[in-house]
Scaffold this motif. Structure first.
Motif, short mmCIF file in Angstrom:
data_model
loop_
_atom_site.label_atom_id
_atom_site.label_comp_id
_atom_site.label_asym_id
_atom_site.label_seq_id
_atom_site.Cartn_x
_atom_site.Cartn_y
_atom_site.Cartn_z
N THR A 1 -56.09 59.04 -14.27
CA THR A 1 -56.19 58.02 -14.99
C THR A 1 -55.99 56.59 -14.36
O THR A 1 -56.72 55.63 -14.33
CB THR A 1 -55.39 57.96 -16.13
N TRP B 1 -58.26 53.28 -12.81
CA TRP B 1 -57.95 51.93 -13.13
C TRP B 1 -57.82 51.24 -11.91
O TRP B 1 -58.27 49.86 -11.94
CB TRP B 1 -56.54 51.88 -13.92
N TRP C 1 -52.30 49.34 -17.39
CA TRP C 1 -52.90 50.35 -18.04
C TRP C 1 -52.49 50.41 -19.45
O TRP C 1 -53.17 50.28 -20.47
CB TRP C 1 -52.79 51.56 -17.48
N THR D 1 -54.47 49.58 -22.77
CA THR D 1 -54.98 50.66 -23.79
C THR D 1 -54.34 50.95 -25.04
O THR D 1 -54.80 51.43 -26.13
CB THR D 1 -54.79 51.91 -22.77
#
Length: 274
Positions: free
Chosen positions: A124, A128, A247, A251
């Protein structure tokens, strides 16, 4: 797309699992009779409840309470419980704006805490980083256009509207000695001419569209980044904490919105407008 197809990806979200688990615990507690019955005239204080009162006191005062203080905690708990039950019995919690706001705030806190505790994996974070490499290198070079707005942001919405209507950007904004366009300008040079804050903001700005206002040492600007060059792509191990922080900040909003949408989809909303 039917509602089942829409819910499938959302139901894989950890935050949705957390909220559903919380609802299950609430329903289970109610089924066991742990929810206070306002009509009940019996108050039971067990050892577990006393331990919670003692732990809360110790956390606040950084020492164990004396026996007299424990007795006082119990008396205060009983008083609070009596007032709570009497208020429930009289229906004082119904349609109370303050209580509704406090319950909403608690739910939002639970949602935010769950997202904060989420730990992204390397895959992940690498995705990013791949989307935002310039944000994590000090050697990026930018080609961009800027419209100077002056000291106040009152003109920003008007100029954005003019740009949306196809206005000539070179004729918008106020005059300033800075160039309207730069080609392959190193981030260090941009920081020297516009200010470090402006250069840092460029690293977080999208490419290909007008964004801002961005603050420089001279005032506010609308900026359109046309191209970004990064001489050397940073390795995840070198910038992992910065990538994870960004991140998480982004998010949090997205996943809270997704979790709320999953809950909203379970309701039928009827609005009668005058």
């Amino acid at each position: 797309m039917n509602i089942n197809e829409r819910l499938k990806p959302l139901l894989r979200e950890p935050l949705v699992h957390f909220l559903l688990a919380g609802l299950a615990v609430f329903l289970f507690s109610a089924w066991r009779g742990e929810e206070v019955d306002p009509a009940s005239r019996t108050i039971t204080i067990d050892e577990e409840q006393v331990s919670r009162l003692v732990a809360s006191w110790q956390q606040t005062w950084q020492r164990p309470p004396t026996q007299a203080e424990i007795d006082g905690l119990i008396r205060d708990y009983i008083k609070g419980e009596i007032y709570y039950r009497e208020a429930k019995r009289l229906g004082l919690d119904e349609d109370d704006t303050v209580i509704r706001r406090r319950l909403r705030a608690k739910m939002e806190y639970i949602a935010a805490a769950q997202v904060e505790n989420a730990t992204p994996d390397d895959t992940t974070l690498q995705k990013w980083l791949d989307r935002n490499p310039a944000r994590y290198t000090a050697n990026a070079a930018y080609s961009f256009d800027q419209i100077y707005l002056g000291q106040g942001d009152g003109a920003a919405s008007r100029i954005k509207a003019a740009l949306a209507d196809g206005g000539d950007w070179t004729k918008l904004g106020e005059t300033i000695s800075l160039p309207r366009s730069l080609e392959n300008a190193p981030q260090a040079d941009i920081g020297r001419d516009f200010g470090e804050g402006f250069a840092a903001a460029l690293a977080s700005s999208p490419t290909g569209k007008w964004t801002g206002p961005l603050q420089s040492g001279f005032g506010l600007h609308l900026v359109r980044i046309r191209a970004v060059k990064t001489p050397e792509k940073p390795k995840l191990a070198e910038v992992r904490q910065a990538v994870e922080n960004d991140w998480r900040a982004t998010t949090t909003r997205e996943r809270e919105a997704a979790a709320y949408q999953a809950l909203l989809d379970g309701y039928t909303i009827k609005i009668a407008k005058p």
